[in-house]
Enzyme design. Structure first.
Site, PDB file in Angstrom:
ATOM      1  N   ARG A   1      -7.513   2.495  -2.967  1.00  0.00           N
ATOM      2  CA  ARG A   1      -8.431   2.638  -1.825  1.00  0.00           C
ATOM      3  C   ARG A   1      -8.930   4.074  -1.755  1.00  0.00           C
ATOM      4  O   ARG A   1      -8.121   5.010  -1.856  1.00  0.00           O
ATOM      5  CB  ARG A   1      -7.711   2.281  -0.523  1.00  0.00           C
TER       6      ARG A   1
ATOM      7  N   GLY B   1      -9.398  -6.477   9.044  1.00  0.00           N
ATOM      8  CA  GLY B   1      -8.298  -5.761   9.686  1.00  0.00           C
ATOM      9  C   GLY B   1      -8.023  -6.260  11.091  1.00  0.00           C
ATOM     10  O   GLY B   1      -7.252  -7.215  11.308  1.00  0.00           O
ATOM     11  N   ARG B   2      -8.678  -5.631  12.068  1.00  0.00           N
ATOM     12  CA  ARG B   2      -8.358  -5.923  13.468  1.00  0.00           C
ATOM     13  C   ARG B   2      -8.440  -7.412  13.842  1.00  0.00           C
ATOM     14  O   ARG B   2      -7.549  -7.895  14.566  1.00  0.00           O
ATOM     15  CB  ARG B   2      -9.243  -5.048  14.373  1.00  0.00           C
TER      16      ARG B   2
ATOM     17  N   GLN C   1       0.850  -1.195   0.000  1.00  0.00           N
ATOM     18  CA  GLN C   1       0.000   0.000   0.000  1.00  0.00           C
ATOM     19  C   GLN C   1       0.889   1.250   0.000  1.00  0.00           C
ATOM     20  O   GLN C   1       1.679   1.477   0.917  1.00  0.00           O
ATOM     21  CB  GLN C   1      -0.932   0.026   1.222  1.00  0.00           C
TER      22      GLN C   1
ATOM     23  N   TYR D   1      -5.459  11.098   3.903  1.00  0.00           N
ATOM     24  CA  TYR D   1      -4.046  11.356   3.581  1.00  0.00           C
ATOM     25  C   TYR D   1      -3.936  12.115   2.245  1.00  0.00           C
ATOM     26  O   TYR D   1      -4.951  12.528   1.677  1.00  0.00           O
ATOM     27  CB  TYR D   1      -3.263  10.035   3.601  1.00  0.00           C
TER      28      TYR D   1
HETATM   29  C1  FNR Z   1      -5.870   0.718  10.101  1.00  0.00           C
HETATM   30  N1  FNR Z   1      -6.383   0.989   8.838  1.00  0.00           N
HETATM   31  C2  FNR Z   1      -5.529   1.342   7.822  1.00  0.00           C
HETATM   32  N2  FNR Z   1      -6.007   1.629   6.584  1.00  0.00           N
HETATM   33  C3  FNR Z   1      -5.175   1.883   5.554  1.00  0.00           C
HETATM   34  O1  FNR Z   1      -5.631   2.112   4.436  1.00  0.00           O
HETATM   35  N3  FNR Z   1      -3.817   1.861   5.745  1.00  0.00           N
HETATM   36  C4  FNR Z   1      -3.260   1.612   6.952  1.00  0.00           C
HETATM   37  O2  FNR Z   1      -2.022   1.578   7.072  1.00  0.00           O
HETATM   38  C5  FNR Z   1      -4.139   1.391   8.042  1.00  0.00           C
HETATM   39  N4  FNR Z   1      -3.654   1.189   9.298  1.00  0.00           N
HETATM   40  C6  FNR Z   1      -4.481   0.825  10.314  1.00  0.00           C
HETATM   41  C7  FNR Z   1      -3.955   0.513  11.562  1.00  0.00           C
HETATM   42  C8  FNR Z   1      -4.784   0.085  12.578  1.00  0.00           C
HETATM   43  C9  FNR Z   1      -4.178  -0.256  13.879  1.00  0.00           C
HETATM   44  C10 FNR Z   1      -6.166  -0.028  12.352  1.00  0.00           C
HETATM   45  C11 FNR Z   1      -7.074  -0.531  13.428  1.00  0.00           C
HETATM   46  C12 FNR Z   1      -6.697   0.287  11.135  1.00  0.00           C
HETATM   47  C13 FNR Z   1      -7.804   0.702   8.530  1.00  0.00           C
HETATM   48  C14 FNR Z   1      -8.009  -0.782   8.198  1.00  0.00           C
HETATM   49  O3  FNR Z   1      -7.415  -1.101   6.969  1.00  0.00           O
HETATM   50  C15 FNR Z   1      -9.499  -1.185   8.129  1.00  0.00           C
HETATM   51  O4  FNR Z   1     -10.155  -0.378   7.185  1.00  0.00           O
HETATM   52  C16 FNR Z   1     -10.195  -1.044   9.467  1.00  0.00           C
HETATM   53  O5  FNR Z   1      -9.438  -1.612  10.502  1.00  0.00           O
HETATM   54  C17 FNR Z   1     -11.595  -1.660   9.442  1.00  0.00           C
HETATM   55  O6  FNR Z   1     -11.541  -3.051   9.274  1.00  0.00           O
HETATM   56  P1  FNR Z   1     -11.763  -4.073  10.539  1.00  0.00           P
HETATM   57  O7  FNR Z   1     -10.612  -3.858  11.453  1.00  0.00           O
HETATM   58  O8  FNR Z   1     -13.056  -3.664  11.201  1.00  0.00           O
HETATM   59  O9  FNR Z   1     -11.832  -5.420   9.925  1.00  0.00           O
HETATM   60  C1  8K6 Z   2      -3.204   4.628   8.438  1.00  0.00           C
HETATM   61  C2  8K6 Z   2      -2.412   4.983   9.614  1.00  0.00           C
HETATM   62  C3  8K6 Z   2      -3.130   4.736  10.832  1.00  0.00           C
HETATM   63  C4  8K6 Z   2      -2.215   4.962  11.961  1.00  0.00           C
HETATM   64  C5  8K6 Z   2      -2.723   4.512  13.205  1.00  0.00           C
HETATM   65  C6  8K6 Z   2      -4.106   4.162  13.095  1.00  0.00           C
HETATM   66  C7  8K6 Z   2      -4.587   3.755  14.396  1.00  0.00           C
HETATM   67  C8  8K6 Z   2      -6.025   3.531  14.275  1.00  0.00           C
HETATM   68  C9  8K6 Z   2      -6.585   3.048  15.548  1.00  0.00           C
HETATM   69  C10 8K6 Z   2      -8.042   2.898  15.417  1.00  0.00           C
HETATM   70  C11 8K6 Z   2      -8.711   4.193  15.643  1.00  0.00           C
HETATM   71  C12 8K6 Z   2      -9.987   4.241  14.934  1.00  0.00           C
HETATM   72  C13 8K6 Z   2     -10.376   5.646  14.638  1.00  0.00           C
HETATM   73  C14 8K6 Z   2     -11.181   5.692  13.428  1.00  0.00           C
HETATM   74  C15 8K6 Z   2     -12.057   6.834  13.387  1.00  0.00           C
HETATM   75  C16 8K6 Z   2     -13.417   6.366  13.085  1.00  0.00           C
HETATM   76  C17 8K6 Z   2     -14.392   7.443  13.329  1.00  0.00           C
HETATM   77  C18 8K6 Z   2     -15.762   6.937  13.151  1.00  0.00           C
END
Ligand code: FNR
Ligand code: 8K6
Length: 347
Positions: free
Chosen positions: A226, A316-317, A100, A179
Site C-alpha cells: 500500500r 473500509g468504514r 498488513q 508511517y
Molecule cells: C483506517 N485506514 C487504515 N489504513 C491502513 O492502511 N491501515 C490501517 O490500519 C487503517 N486503519 C484505519 C482505521 C479506521 C478507523 C479508518 C476509518 C481508516 C484507512 C482505510 O483502510 C481506508 O483507506 C479508508 O477508510 C477509506 O476507505 P472507506 O472507509 O471510505 O471505504
Molecule cells: C492506521 C492507523 C489509524 C489509526 C486510527 C485511525 C483513525 C482514523 C479515523 C478517521 C480519520 C480520518 C482522517 C483522515 C485524514 C484525511 C484528510 C483529508
C-alpha cells in the site's frame, strides 16, 4: 451493473479471489495488553469472510513501531498463535486474509514500549498530540542508522514469515498513510544525505529493500503493497515527491507483486503535484493489479472498475458498520451508515 464486483478475480497462479470487494485494513485498537488478538477479533474477522480478501488491521512488526493503544503485533509466539485463531476462523468460513505489516516510525511513542526514542528517516517530529491520548506529545525521532535500517528490513521479513506461520494467505506491506516506510518517500520527513535520501532512487531504497526481502521470504505472489503518493495523513506532501513515486511505481511493477493498493481516505481528493486523484496517478504509472479505495459505494466502485480506474475495490468504514456488507449489496438491502461511535466496539 454491480455484477462486475461479484465475479472471481485471479490475482496470480497462487491466489484467486471469490469477488472483487476487499476489506480495507482498519485499525481497531482492540488487542489485549500483550498485543494479542482476542476472541472478539476472531469473530469480527470471521463475520467478514465473504469478502474477496480481508486485509487485516495494521499489525506491528516489532514493539517500537507502536503509536496507538492496543494495536496487535506479530512478533511474539503468543501473538502468532492469536492470529492463527483468526486465520483459521476466516478460512473455515471460506475466506482469505492478508496481514498488513506496520511500523509507525515517527508516529510511534516511547510510552507504549518503554523505550527512549522512536526511529524515523530524519529528526523531524510530527506536530501535535496522540489521538485518544492527548496528554502525549509526539517526540523528535532518532534518525535510523544503517544498522537500524538493516535490522528493520530483517524484522519486516521475519514478520512476513510469522504471518505465513500464523496461517495468513499473504501480507500487505504498509507503505502508506505517513508511517515509517512512507516517511522515507516524502521530502517533508526525509532529509537524509546518505544513500537513503536526497534523490528518488535513494528515497525508494529502503521501501524496495523491504519488498525484495519479503518477496524472497514468502513469495511475490503473496506480497501486496500500500502506498500514498499524496501526503494527507501524518505527513505533508511536497511537489518534489512526485519524482520519487514516478521512479518507485515502475520499480514496484517489475517485482510482480500480488497487488498495489491506493492509500487514501477519500479518492475524490485532488493533488496538484499528482495531476489529479491518487488512483488516477497510480493507474497512469502502474499497469498491474491496482486496488482502489476511499469513499466508494458499490455503484461508484463498480463504475470505476468498469472504467479501468482500478481492478479491485477495498471498502473500509461501510464494513465496520455492516459485517454483512456483501450479502446486503448482493441482495439489494439497505446498508447501515457508518458513524465514528461504531469504533467503540467490534460488531
Ligand atoms: C483506517 N485506514 C487504515 N489504513 C491502513 O492502511 N491501515 C490501517 O490500519 C487503517 N486503519 C484505519 C482505521 C479506521 C478507523 C479508518 C476509518 C481508516 C484507512 C482505510 O483502510 C481506508 O483507506 C479508508 O477508510 C477509506 O476507505 P472507506 O472507509 O471510505 O471505504
Ligand atoms: C492506521 C492507523 C489509524 C489509526 C486510527 C485511525 C483513525 C482514523 C479515523 C478517521 C480519520 C480520518 C482522517 C483522515 C485524514 C484525511 C484528510 C483529508
Amino acid at each position: 451493473m454491480l455484477d462486475t464486483l461479484f465475479h472471481p478475480f485471479v490475482l496470480n497462479d497462487t491466489l484467486t479471489l471469490k469477488n472483487r470487494i476487499l476489506m480495507a485494513p482498519l485499525t481497531r485498537c482492540m488487542a489485549d495488553d500483550n498485543l494479542v488478538p482476542t476472541p472478539a477479533m476472531v469473530d469480527y474477522y470471521a463475520r467478514r469472510a465473504d469478502t474477496g480478501l480481508i486485509i487485516s488491521e495494521a499489525i506491528l512488526i516489532r514493539a517500537d513501531g507502536q503509536g496507538y493503544p492496543h494495536t496487535p503485533g506479530l512478533f511474539t509466539p503468543e501473538q502468532i498463535n492469536g492470529w492463527r485463531n483468526v486465520t483459521e476462523a476466516v478460512h473455515n468460513n471460506g475466506g482469505k486474509i492478508f496481514a498488513q505489516l506496520w511500523h509507525t516510525g515517527r508516529v510511534a511513542h516511547p510510552f507504549f514500549f518503554g523505550g527512549e526514542y522512536v526511529l524515523a528517516p530524519s529528526a523531524i517530529a510530527l506536530e501535535g498530540t496522540l489521538p485518544r491520548m492527548r496528554e502525549l506529545t509526539y517526540t523528535i525521532p532518532k534518525p535510523a542508522t544503517k544498522s537500524d535500517i538493516e535490522q528493520l528490513i530483517t524484522d519486516f521479513s521475519q514478520a512476513a514469515a510469522n504471518a505465513i506461520d500464523a496461517g495468513f494467505d499473504g501480507v500487505e506491506i504498509h507503505g502508506a498513510n505517513g508511517y515509517l516506510i512512507d516517511q522515507f518517500l516524502h521530502f517533508s520527513t526525509n532529509e537524509r544525505k546518505d544513500e537513503f535520501g536526497g534523490t528518488p532512487e535513494n528515497m525508494a531504497r529502503f521501501p524496495l529493500a523491504i519488498i525484495d526481502a519479503i518477496s524472497q521470504r514468502i513469495g511475490q505472489d503473496r506480497t501486496g503493497l500500500r502506498l500514498s503518493p499524496g501526503g494527507y495523513f501524518n505527513i505533508e506532501g511536497d511537489a518534489r515527491d512526485r519524482a520519487v513515486f514516478d521512479y518507485l511505481l515502475p520499480e514496484v511493477e517489475k517485482r510482480c507483486l500480488a497487488y498495489l493498493h491506493v492509500g487514501i481516505f477519500d479518492d475524490s481528493m485532488h493533488f496538484e503535484y499528482l495531476d489529479g486523484s491518487v488512483s488516477h496517478y497510480m493507474r497512469t504509472h502502474y499497469q498491474r493489479t491496482l486496488v482502489g479505495v476511499g469513499c466508494y459505494s458499490p455503484q461508484t466502485g463498480s463504475n470505476a472498475i468498469e472504467a479501468g480506474q482500478f481492478d479491485l475495490l477495498a471498502i473500509g468504514r461501510p464494513l465496520i458498520a455492516n459485517p454483512d456488507y456483501i450479502h446486503k449489496v448482493q441482495t439489494g438491502k439497505q446498508l447501515t451508515p457508518y458513524d465514528d461511535t461504531m469504533l467503540a466496539q467490534l460488531i
